[in-house]
Write a protein that holds these residues in place. Structure first.
Motif, mmCIF file in Angstrom:
data_model
loop_
_atom_site.group_PDB
_atom_site.id
_atom_site.type_symbol
_atom_site.label_atom_id
_atom_site.label_comp_id
_atom_site.label_asym_id
_atom_site.label_seq_id
_atom_site.Cartn_x
_atom_site.Cartn_y
_atom_site.Cartn_z
ATOM 1 N N ILE A 141 21.381 -0.636 3.304
ATOM 2 C CA ILE A 141 20.977 -1.882 2.650
ATOM 3 C C ILE A 141 22.092 -2.406 1.747
ATOM 4 O O ILE A 141 22.370 -3.604 1.682
ATOM 5 N N GLY A 142 22.768 -1.470 1.051
ATOM 6 C CA GLY A 142 23.870 -1.857 0.172
ATOM 7 C C GLY A 142 23.427 -2.844 -0.896
ATOM 8 O O GLY A 142 22.389 -2.669 -1.549
ATOM 9 N N ASP A 143 24.197 -3.906 -1.056
ATOM 10 C CA ASP A 143 23.891 -4.902 -2.080
ATOM 11 C C ASP A 143 23.189 -6.132 -1.504
ATOM 12 O O ASP A 143 23.126 -7.182 -2.144
ATOM 13 N N ARG A 144 22.641 -6.010 -0.301
ATOM 14 C CA ARG A 144 21.982 -7.161 0.316
ATOM 15 C C ARG A 144 20.624 -7.465 -0.306
ATOM 16 O O ARG A 144 20.079 -8.550 -0.119
ATOM 17 N N VAL A 145 20.061 -6.485 -1.033
ATOM 18 C CA VAL A 145 18.778 -6.674 -1.697
ATOM 19 C C VAL A 145 18.931 -6.265 -3.156
ATOM 20 O O VAL A 145 19.436 -5.173 -3.458
ATOM 21 N N ASP A 146 18.488 -7.131 -4.079
ATOM 22 C CA ASP A 146 18.532 -6.839 -5.510
ATOM 23 C C ASP A 146 17.333 -5.966 -5.860
ATOM 24 O O ASP A 146 16.185 -6.399 -5.776
ATOM 25 N N LEU A 147 17.614 -4.737 -6.280
ATOM 26 C CA LEU A 147 16.559 -3.769 -6.550
ATOM 27 C C LEU A 147 16.204 -3.677 -8.026
ATOM 28 O O LEU A 147 15.328 -2.890 -8.407
ATOM 29 N N ASP A 148 16.862 -4.450 -8.874
ATOM 30 C CA ASP A 148 16.708 -4.292 -10.316
ATOM 31 C C ASP A 148 15.288 -4.542 -10.808
ATOM 32 O O ASP A 148 14.895 -4.053 -11.877
ATOM 33 N N ALA A 149 14.501 -5.301 -10.061
ATOM 34 C CA ALA A 149 13.165 -5.682 -10.527
ATOM 35 C C ALA A 149 12.144 -4.558 -10.380
ATOM 36 O O ALA A 149 11.036 -4.661 -10.918
ATOM 37 N N ILE A 150 12.492 -3.481 -9.665
ATOM 38 C CA ILE A 150 11.513 -2.422 -9.425
ATOM 39 C C ILE A 150 12.069 -1.076 -9.857
ATOM 40 O O ILE A 150 13.283 -0.886 -9.964
ATOM 41 N N SER A 151 11.179 -0.128 -10.088
ATOM 42 C CA SER A 151 11.569 1.199 -10.577
ATOM 43 C C SER A 151 12.290 1.993 -9.498
ATOM 44 O O SER A 151 12.118 1.729 -8.292
ATOM 45 N N PRO A 152 13.099 2.973 -9.899
ATOM 46 C CA PRO A 152 13.769 3.831 -8.907
ATOM 47 C C PRO A 152 12.787 4.516 -7.960
ATOM 48 O O PRO A 152 13.076 4.663 -6.766
ATOM 49 N N ALA A 153 11.634 4.939 -8.469
ATOM 50 C CA ALA A 153 10.658 5.615 -7.606
ATOM 51 C C ALA A 153 10.109 4.661 -6.547
ATOM 52 O O ALA A 153 9.977 5.029 -5.369
ATOM 53 N N LEU A 154 9.812 3.433 -6.936
ATOM 54 C CA LEU A 154 9.313 2.454 -5.974
ATOM 55 C C LEU A 154 10.401 2.076 -4.973
ATOM 56 O O LEU A 154 10.119 1.853 -3.792
ATOM 57 N N GLN A 155 11.639 2.038 -5.437
ATOM 58 C CA GLN A 155 12.752 1.802 -4.514
ATOM 59 C C GLN A 155 12.745 2.847 -3.403
ATOM 60 O O GLN A 155 12.912 2.522 -2.228
ATOM 61 N N GLU A 156 12.538 4.106 -3.788
ATOM 62 C CA GLU A 156 12.545 5.177 -2.791
ATOM 63 C C GLU A 156 11.462 4.981 -1.743
ATOM 64 O O GLU A 156 11.655 5.263 -0.557
ATOM 65 N N PRO A 162 0.836 -1.211 0.000
ATOM 66 C CA PRO A 162 0.000 0.000 0.000
ATOM 67 C C PRO A 162 0.866 1.255 0.000
ATOM 68 O O PRO A 162 1.883 1.332 0.699
ATOM 69 N N ILE A 163 0.458 2.227 -0.802
ATOM 70 C CA ILE A 163 1.215 3.470 -0.967
ATOM 71 C C ILE A 163 0.274 4.647 -0.782
ATOM 72 O O ILE A 163 -0.853 4.649 -1.306
ATOM 73 N N LEU A 164 0.711 5.652 -0.050
ATOM 74 C CA LEU A 164 -0.097 6.844 0.167
ATOM 75 C C LEU A 164 -0.338 7.591 -1.147
ATOM 76 O O LEU A 164 0.527 7.582 -2.035
ATOM 77 N N PRO A 165 -1.484 8.237 -1.283
ATOM 78 C CA PRO A 165 -1.759 8.995 -2.506
ATOM 79 C C PRO A 165 -0.671 10.020 -2.810
ATOM 80 O O PRO A 165 -0.203 10.727 -1.908
ATOM 81 N N ASP A 166 -0.249 10.072 -4.069
ATOM 82 C CA ASP A 166 0.736 11.026 -4.602
ATOM 83 C C ASP A 166 2.175 10.692 -4.229
ATOM 84 O O ASP A 166 3.106 11.296 -4.780
ATOM 85 N N ALA A 167 2.405 9.760 -3.311
ATOM 86 C CA ALA A 167 3.776 9.488 -2.876
ATOM 87 C C ALA A 167 4.635 8.971 -4.021
ATOM 88 O O ALA A 167 5.802 9.376 -4.173
ATOM 89 N N LEU A 168 4.091 8.076 -4.832
ATOM 90 C CA LEU A 168 4.863 7.545 -5.951
ATOM 91 C C LEU A 168 5.157 8.631 -6.974
ATOM 92 O O LEU A 168 6.271 8.699 -7.518
ATOM 93 N N ASP A 169 4.195 9.502 -7.227
ATOM 94 C CA ASP A 169 4.427 10.600 -8.175
ATOM 95 C C ASP A 169 5.515 11.540 -7.663
ATOM 96 O O ASP A 169 6.371 11.989 -8.439
ATOM 97 N N PHE A 170 5.499 11.847 -6.373
ATOM 98 C CA PHE A 170 6.541 12.700 -5.811
ATOM 99 C C PHE A 170 7.910 12.025 -5.923
ATOM 100 O O PHE A 170 8.919 12.683 -6.215
ATOM 101 N N ALA A 171 7.952 10.716 -5.680
ATOM 102 C CA ALA A 171 9.222 9.990 -5.785
ATOM 103 C C ALA A 171 9.748 10.018 -7.215
ATOM 104 O O ALA A 171 10.968 10.109 -7.437
ATOM 105 N N LYS A 172 8.850 9.965 -8.187
ATOM 106 C CA LYS A 172 9.267 10.049 -9.595
ATOM 107 C C LYS A 172 9.876 11.407 -9.909
ATOM 108 O O LYS A 172 10.692 11.529 -10.839
ATOM 109 N N GLU A 173 9.472 12.411 -9.127
ATOM 110 C CA GLU A 173 10.014 13.764 -9.311
ATOM 111 C C GLU A 173 11.227 14.005 -8.412
ATOM 112 O O GLU A 173 11.644 15.150 -8.227
ATOM 113 N N TYR A 174 11.763 12.951 -7.860
ATOM 114 C CA TYR A 174 12.980 12.979 -7.044
ATOM 115 C C TYR A 174 12.807 13.769 -5.745
ATOM 116 O O TYR A 174 13.771 14.331 -5.212
#
Length: 340
Positions: free
Chosen positions: A274-289, A249-261
């Motif tokens: 976290i470093g390299d302990r989790v492979d983040l390649d499967a998800i977008s940079p905004a969702l990572q944030e 679950p994600i709060l309204p507008d949070a993903l859009d704000f993350a896309k805008e850095y």
């Protein structure tokens, strides 16, 4: 209120010292061999637990921070809700609370009264007693609680004891840090900010009240270290958490704000830890944030037997309708968290 928020260099759980740094600082501390200390600081759990009788243990926690919202009363409610959350995450019931207050002499004394009133309202809602506290002058306002609760040791819930096959439930939406960063930068959305504030004010009391009816094996509240770092603590050395990021679950507008850095320093610290302990390649940079985003007064991450998950979720939905099943617990694989 002028200077109440503007003078603060950081606020909420985003101000927490990075998890890895904190571990280094704690290395010099002595450890205890008292068998009655059921939970200490060595596992990074949410609260300390000390057994006083075969069927009773005390749960103790302390939490405070500087403001993340302009309204002093609202700040008090959020800070108190956040502090009380640690008791619920251990399966406990809060008994009494002590105020911790730092306050600048330059600010109106009415602001401090409002902070304390907000905190007292949440303590009362929790069914606990406000029993005192301590205050000092400081350059920035800060507020929180030291809370004592109780739990039957036989029903104590820890953060690192999931079982393979468990389902994972997250009770609140992510994105509080990013929403507040946008609001502070004057580019936020008023409705999104109000929804985030309401989430932070929601006691985890109501979700945790359902634990006794189901096979809950582990629980932690998702706060300043973000979902991924708190998830690492839950996975421990023996398990892997498989997270379906499409169900988070994600709060309204949070993903859009993350896309805008529009990200946070706390989120960046969490990414570094976290470093390299989790492979983040499967998800977008905004969702990572959003998975790194520090949550002030966040929800509970619950590891529950798969056969009980749907029923527990339905019970939680009565008071926390955004809660979702977000993954499952597996035997340890190459990484402690797998993102789908």
């Amino acid at each position: 209120m002028e200077d109440f928020l503007a003078s603060c260099t950081s606020g909420g759980c985003g101000a927490k010292i990075a998890a890895g740094d904190l571990t280094d600082y704690l290395k010099a501390l002595p450890t205890t061999k008292d068998p009655n200390l059921l939970v200490g600081f060595n596992t990074g759990d949410d609260a300390a637990v000390y057994q006083t009788a075969p069927d009773q243990a005390l749960v103790n926690t302390v939490d405070f921070f500087s403001p993340m919202v302009e309204d002093p009363y609202v700040f008090g409610t959020i800070a108190a809700t956040n502090a009380l959350s640690d008791i619920y995450a251990m399966g406990g019931k809060p008994l009494l609370a002590l105020n911790i207050t730092c306050f600048p002499e330059r600010l109106p004394k009415s602001a401090l009264s409002d902070i304390l009133a907000g905190g007292a309202a949440k303590i009362q809602e929790a069914g606990a007693i406000l029993a005192g506290g301590h205050s000092i002058y400081d350059h920035e306002p800060k507020y929180g609680l030291a809370v004592t609760g109780q739990v039957d040791p036989r029903h104590l819930i820890r953060n690192d004891t999931p079982k393979t096959g468990d389902a994972l439930i997250l009770t609140k939406a992510l994105g509080v840090g990013i929403i507040l960063a946008a609001d502070r930068a004057k580019v936020g959305d008023a409705e999104a900010t109000e929804i985030a504030i309401a989430s932070m004010q929601q006691l985890n009391k109501y979700a945790a009240a359902n634990f006794g009816q189901y096979q809950v094996h582990a629980c932690t509240d998702v706060t300043g270290f973000g979902l991924l770092a708190h998830g690492l603590e839950m996975a421990g050395d023996d398990h892997t958490l498989v997270l379906d990021t499409g169900e988070v679950p994600i709060l309204p507008d949070a993903l859009d704000f993350a896309k805008e850095y529009l990200t946070t320093a706390g989120g960046e610290r969490n990414r570094e830890q976290i470093g390299d302990r989790v492979d983040l390649d499967a998800i977008s940079p905004a969702l990572q944030e959003l998975l790194f985003d520090p949550q002030t007064s966040g929800g509970l991450l619950i590891s529950v037997a798969a056969e009980d998950a749907a029923d527990l979720l339905a019970a939680i939905h009565v008071t926390d309708p955004v809660a979702r099943i977000v993954g499952m617990v597996a035997d340890r694989e190459a990484q402690p968290i797998i993102l789908l």
